[in-house]
Each structure stands twice: as C-alpha cells, then as structure tokens.
Scaffold this motif. Structure first.
Motif, PDB file in Angstrom:
ATOM      1  N   PRO A   1     -33.320  52.134  55.209  1.00  0.00           N
ATOM      2  CA  PRO A   1     -33.584  52.053  53.602  1.00  0.00           C
ATOM      3  C   PRO A   1     -32.600  52.498  52.950  1.00  0.00           C
ATOM      4  O   PRO A   1     -31.760  53.307  53.305  1.00  0.00           O
ATOM      5  CB  PRO A   1     -34.887  52.870  53.608  1.00  0.00           C
ATOM      6  CG  PRO A   1     -34.790  53.594  54.836  1.00  0.00           C
ATOM      7  CD  PRO A   1     -33.981  52.883  55.908  1.00  0.00           C
TER       8      PRO A   1
ATOM      9  N   LYS B   1     -36.598  54.060  46.281  1.00  0.00           N
ATOM     10  CA  LYS B   1     -36.267  53.160  47.335  1.00  0.00           C
ATOM     11  C   LYS B   1     -35.640  51.843  46.512  1.00  0.00           C
ATOM     12  O   LYS B   1     -36.432  51.326  45.745  1.00  0.00           O
ATOM     13  CB  LYS B   1     -37.328  53.186  48.117  1.00  0.00           C
ATOM     14  CG  LYS B   1     -37.023  52.648  49.439  1.00  0.00           C
ATOM     15  CD  LYS B   1     -38.277  52.869  50.528  1.00  0.00           C
ATOM     16  CE  LYS B   1     -37.814  52.755  51.931  1.00  0.00           C
ATOM     17  NZ  LYS B   1     -39.018  52.898  52.632  1.00  0.00           N
TER      18      LYS B   1
ATOM     19  N   TYR C   1     -31.476  53.997  48.927  1.00  0.00           N
ATOM     20  CA  TYR C   1     -32.157  54.764  47.651  1.00  0.00           C
ATOM     21  C   TYR C   1     -31.087  54.665  46.754  1.00  0.00           C
ATOM     22  O   TYR C   1     -29.965  54.559  46.951  1.00  0.00           O
ATOM     23  CB  TYR C   1     -32.496  56.348  48.133  1.00  0.00           C
ATOM     24  CG  TYR C   1     -33.283  56.163  49.301  1.00  0.00           C
ATOM     25  CD1 TYR C   1     -34.860  56.141  49.224  1.00  0.00           C
ATOM     26  CD2 TYR C   1     -32.936  56.412  50.609  1.00  0.00           C
ATOM     27  CE1 TYR C   1     -35.728  56.370  50.159  1.00  0.00           C
ATOM     28  CE2 TYR C   1     -33.927  56.572  51.607  1.00  0.00           C
ATOM     29  CZ  TYR C   1     -35.414  56.376  51.277  1.00  0.00           C
ATOM     30  OH  TYR C   1     -36.034  56.481  52.378  1.00  0.00           O
TER      31      TYR C   1
ATOM     32  N   ARG D   1     -27.698  56.055  51.620  1.00  0.00           N
ATOM     33  CA  ARG D   1     -28.729  55.945  52.926  1.00  0.00           C
ATOM     34  C   ARG D   1     -28.561  57.591  53.194  1.00  0.00           C
ATOM     35  O   ARG D   1     -27.905  58.216  53.225  1.00  0.00           O
ATOM     36  CB  ARG D   1     -27.903  55.242  53.800  1.00  0.00           C
ATOM     37  CG  ARG D   1     -28.243  53.679  53.574  1.00  0.00           C
ATOM     38  CD  ARG D   1     -28.198  53.004  54.989  1.00  0.00           C
ATOM     39  NE  ARG D   1     -28.430  51.654  54.617  1.00  0.00           N
ATOM     40  CZ  ARG D   1     -27.706  50.638  54.809  1.00  0.00           C
ATOM     41  NH1 ARG D   1     -26.355  50.808  54.803  1.00  0.00           N
ATOM     42  NH2 ARG D   1     -28.072  49.412  54.632  1.00  0.00           N
TER      43      ARG D   1
END
Length: 89
Positions: free
Chosen positions: A54, A45, A56, A68
């Motif tokens: 979030p 992450k 990655y 994403r």
C-alpha cells in the motif's frame, strides 16, 4: 518507535527543486509522522494500490508526498513529492 525517512532517487530530485520554505515544511511533516506513524495526522491510503504494497499520501499545504511504510525495517520510503496541481498518485 521512530521510523527513518528515506527518499527514493526520483523523490529526492523532485524535493531538491522545491522552494526552501516548502522543503522545510515537508521535512517537518514527514519527521513528525515518522515519530508517530500510527496517529493519522493528514495521511490517507492511495486507492488502486496492491494490498501487499500500500501507498499513502500526506498533505502539507499545497504540496503532497506519497510514501510506503516498511514496518519490519522501520522505514518510511518517500516515493514522490510535488505541488498538488502537478501531482499524480
């Protein structure tokens, strides 16, 4: 459950200028991850992202890709691709 890998316009342009061998390795790594996204291969992450969206990153040799995961649509959206030394998360 297999996810679909989709590139943003900017990521697609960056991907197109990479050497062919690198493109093949990145494509294989992303497809392998899309086939089983909950098995953490070499994915981390990215720090500093909002918790509701979030990001990655996946490491593929000297190259990196950020993406994403859109779970409700089963999509992995690749945001950026590039060499490690020129890459910003």
């Amino acid at each position: 459950m297999v996810y679909e890998v989709v590139f943003t316009h900017q990521a697609e342009r960056a991907f197109a200028v990479l050497p062919q061998a690198a493109r093949i390795r990145i494509e294989i790594a992303l497809e392998r991850y899309a086939a089983n996204p909950f098995h953490r291969q070499d994915v981390k992450k990215v720090r500093g992202c909002p918790p509701e969206k979030p990001r990655y990153r996946i490491r593929i040799g000297e190259y990196r890709a950020t993406f994403r995961i859109i779970r409700n649509r089963l999509v992995i959206c690749v945001l950026a691709v590039g060499k490690k030394e020129h890459f910003e998360y």
